[in-house]
Design an enzyme around this catalytic site. Structure first.
Site, PDB file in Angstrom:
ATOM      1  N   ASP A   1       0.818  -1.215   0.000  1.00 55.76           N
ATOM      2  CA  ASP A   1       0.000   0.000   0.000  1.00 55.76           C
ATOM      3  C   ASP A   1       0.852   1.265   0.000  1.00 55.76           C
ATOM      4  O   ASP A   1       2.061   1.214   0.196  1.00 55.76           O
ATOM      5  CB  ASP A   1      -0.971   0.002   1.190  1.00 55.76           C
ATOM      6  CG  ASP A   1      -0.284  -0.347   2.520  1.00 55.76           C
ATOM      7  OD1 ASP A   1       0.956  -0.382   2.580  1.00 55.76           O
ATOM      8  OD2 ASP A   1      -1.006  -0.582   3.503  1.00 55.76           O
TER       9      ASP A   1
ATOM     10  N   ASN B   1      -7.387  -2.445  14.727  1.00 55.73           N
ATOM     11  CA  ASN B   1      -8.784  -2.645  14.326  1.00 55.73           C
ATOM     12  C   ASN B   1      -8.941  -3.848  13.394  1.00 55.73           C
ATOM     13  O   ASN B   1     -10.011  -4.083  12.845  1.00 55.73           O
ATOM     14  CB  ASN B   1      -9.343  -1.385  13.646  1.00 55.73           C
ATOM     15  CG  ASN B   1      -8.692  -1.087  12.304  1.00 55.73           C
ATOM     16  OD1 ASN B   1      -7.748  -1.767  11.893  1.00 55.73           O
ATOM     17  ND2 ASN B   1      -9.179  -0.078  11.614  1.00 55.73           N
TER      18      ASN B   1
ATOM     19  N   GLU C   1      -9.591  -1.661   5.540  1.00 54.67           N
ATOM     20  CA  GLU C   1     -10.184  -1.374   6.845  1.00 54.67           C
ATOM     21  C   GLU C   1     -11.425  -2.260   7.047  1.00 54.67           C
ATOM     22  O   GLU C   1     -11.920  -2.862   6.083  1.00 54.67           O
ATOM     23  CB  GLU C   1     -10.590   0.113   6.896  1.00 54.67           C
ATOM     24  CG  GLU C   1      -9.429   1.087   6.693  1.00 54.67           C
ATOM     25  CD  GLU C   1      -8.539   1.254   7.926  1.00 54.67           C
ATOM     26  OE1 GLU C   1      -8.485   0.345   8.784  1.00 54.67           O
ATOM     27  OE2 GLU C   1      -7.893   2.315   8.030  1.00 54.67           O
TER      28      GLU C   1
ATOM     29  N   HIS D   1      -7.286  -4.350  10.524  1.00 55.84           N
ATOM     30  CA  HIS D   1      -7.049  -4.131   9.090  1.00 55.84           C
ATOM     31  C   HIS D   1      -5.807  -4.890   8.599  1.00 55.84           C
ATOM     32  O   HIS D   1      -4.851  -5.114   9.345  1.00 55.84           O
ATOM     33  CB  HIS D   1      -7.000  -2.645   8.725  1.00 55.84           C
ATOM     34  CG  HIS D   1      -5.824  -1.881   9.213  1.00 55.84           C
ATOM     35  ND1 HIS D   1      -5.834  -0.516   9.348  1.00 55.84           N
ATOM     36  CD2 HIS D   1      -4.572  -2.268   9.593  1.00 55.84           C
ATOM     37  CE1 HIS D   1      -4.659  -0.108   9.768  1.00 55.84           C
ATOM     38  NE2 HIS D   1      -3.874  -1.147   9.932  1.00 55.84           N
TER      39      HIS D   1
HETATM   40  P1  PGA Z   1       2.156  -1.493  13.030  1.00 58.79           P
HETATM   41  O1  PGA Z   1       0.972  -1.381  11.982  1.00 58.79           O
HETATM   42  O2  PGA Z   1       3.050  -2.584  12.554  1.00 58.79           O
HETATM   43  O3  PGA Z   1       2.811  -0.147  12.995  1.00 58.79           O
HETATM   44  O4  PGA Z   1       1.519  -1.813  14.337  1.00 58.79           O
HETATM   45  C1  PGA Z   1       0.400  -2.559  11.503  1.00 58.79           C
HETATM   46  C2  PGA Z   1      -0.762  -2.218  10.633  1.00 58.79           C
HETATM   47  O5  PGA Z   1      -1.427  -1.196  10.886  1.00 58.79           O
HETATM   48  O6  PGA Z   1      -1.039  -2.979   9.710  1.00 58.79           O
END
Ligand code: PGA
Length: 254
Positions: free
Chosen positions: A67, A136, A143, A138
């Site tokens: 992404d 959350n 999302e 995702h």
């Molecule tokens: P993080 O993010 O590794 O910074 O916790 C993971 C994500 O949001 O997919």
């Protein structure tokens, strides 16, 4: 799913790096999907060490990133392109021509996303996709509510993702609200998934993804549909699980 629970983040990062290195050694021209975020940083440091100290050779790899924020140019310090070169690609011997990261400044996003999918297909698909997970649930910028068969497309960040990512920007107002992301369907097309999660903040999403119902409201649960998933968790991220998971078998605790 093969779930491995290890004592801490350093061990998790080393195990994940051994996993990725094993693939690269057995298939030097592998196609690997990379992820950004804090979670894979330890894995990337280990890969850099393996390149430096053990001669792990990345020159044949083709890479695709999951992404990118819409509106940030590759040279923007918070772009995922910048992150990948700063944290990994700049310190290993990848062939820049074989590195693919969505470009957040294209005019025709729809066309671009379709071409990104075609590019993945043209090289025979992803051998491995590295994944983190949001608090959350995702996966990439898919999302909650994202279709389980979604493809690469423009998405809108939820308020909690904007709040969570604000730590990298001057203020929450500067966090882009839109992104290009590979879809859940695109991720599930990878031949193998490698999911990493560390820390208590991820425990709820990990439990829901591994043991909860399959639902678009918990994108991580889509991994249950995939035949070859390897999950590396530290004790804290695994603390919500109701089952012991080992060798692909889930066994009730107690
Ligand atoms: P993080 O993010 O590794 O910074 O916790 C993971 C994500 O949001 O997919």
């Amino acid at each position: 799913m093969r779930v491995e629970v290890v004592e801490n983040y350093d061990v998790l990062s080393l195990r994940a790096a051994e996993h990725v290195a094993g693939l690269i050694k057995s298939k030097p021209k592998a196609v690997i999907g990379f992820a950004t975020g804090s979670t894979p940083l330890g894995l990337y440091r280990q890969l850099i060490r393996m390149h430096r100290d053990e001669g792990l050779d990345f020159s044949g790899l083709t890479t695709f990133n999951l992404d990118e924020y819409i509106g940030l140019a590759p040279e923007h310090e918070q772009s995922y392109n910048y992150f990948m070169w700063d944290e990994l690609f700049g310190s290993i011997n990848v062939n820049p021509e074989l590195v693919n990261i969505p470009l957040g400044t294209v005019d025709d996003i729809e066309q671009y996303c379709q071409e990104y999918e075609e590019k993945i297909a043209a090289v025979g698909g992803l051998d491995l996709q590295i994944l983190g997970i949001g608090t959350n649930g995702h996966l990439a910028f898919n999302e909650p509510g994202s279709s389980l068969r979604s493809r690469t497309r423009r998405t809108i960040l939820t308020a909690d993702t904007v709040a969570s990512n604000a730590r990298f920007f001057e203020s929450a107002d500067e966090v882009p609200r839109h992104a290009i992301t590979m879809g859940i369907g695109s991720i599930l097309d990878a031949r193998q998934l490698l999911m990493l999660a560390g820390g208590a903040g991820k425990a709820t999403a990990v439990k829901a993804s591994l043991e909860g119902p399959l639902t678009a409201m918990m994108p991580g649960s889509a991994m249950q549909l995939h035949p070859d998933v390897h999950v590396y968790l530290d004790f804290a991220a695994a603390s919500g699980l109701e089952y012991h998971h080992h060798d692909g078998i889930a066994e009730p605790k107690g």
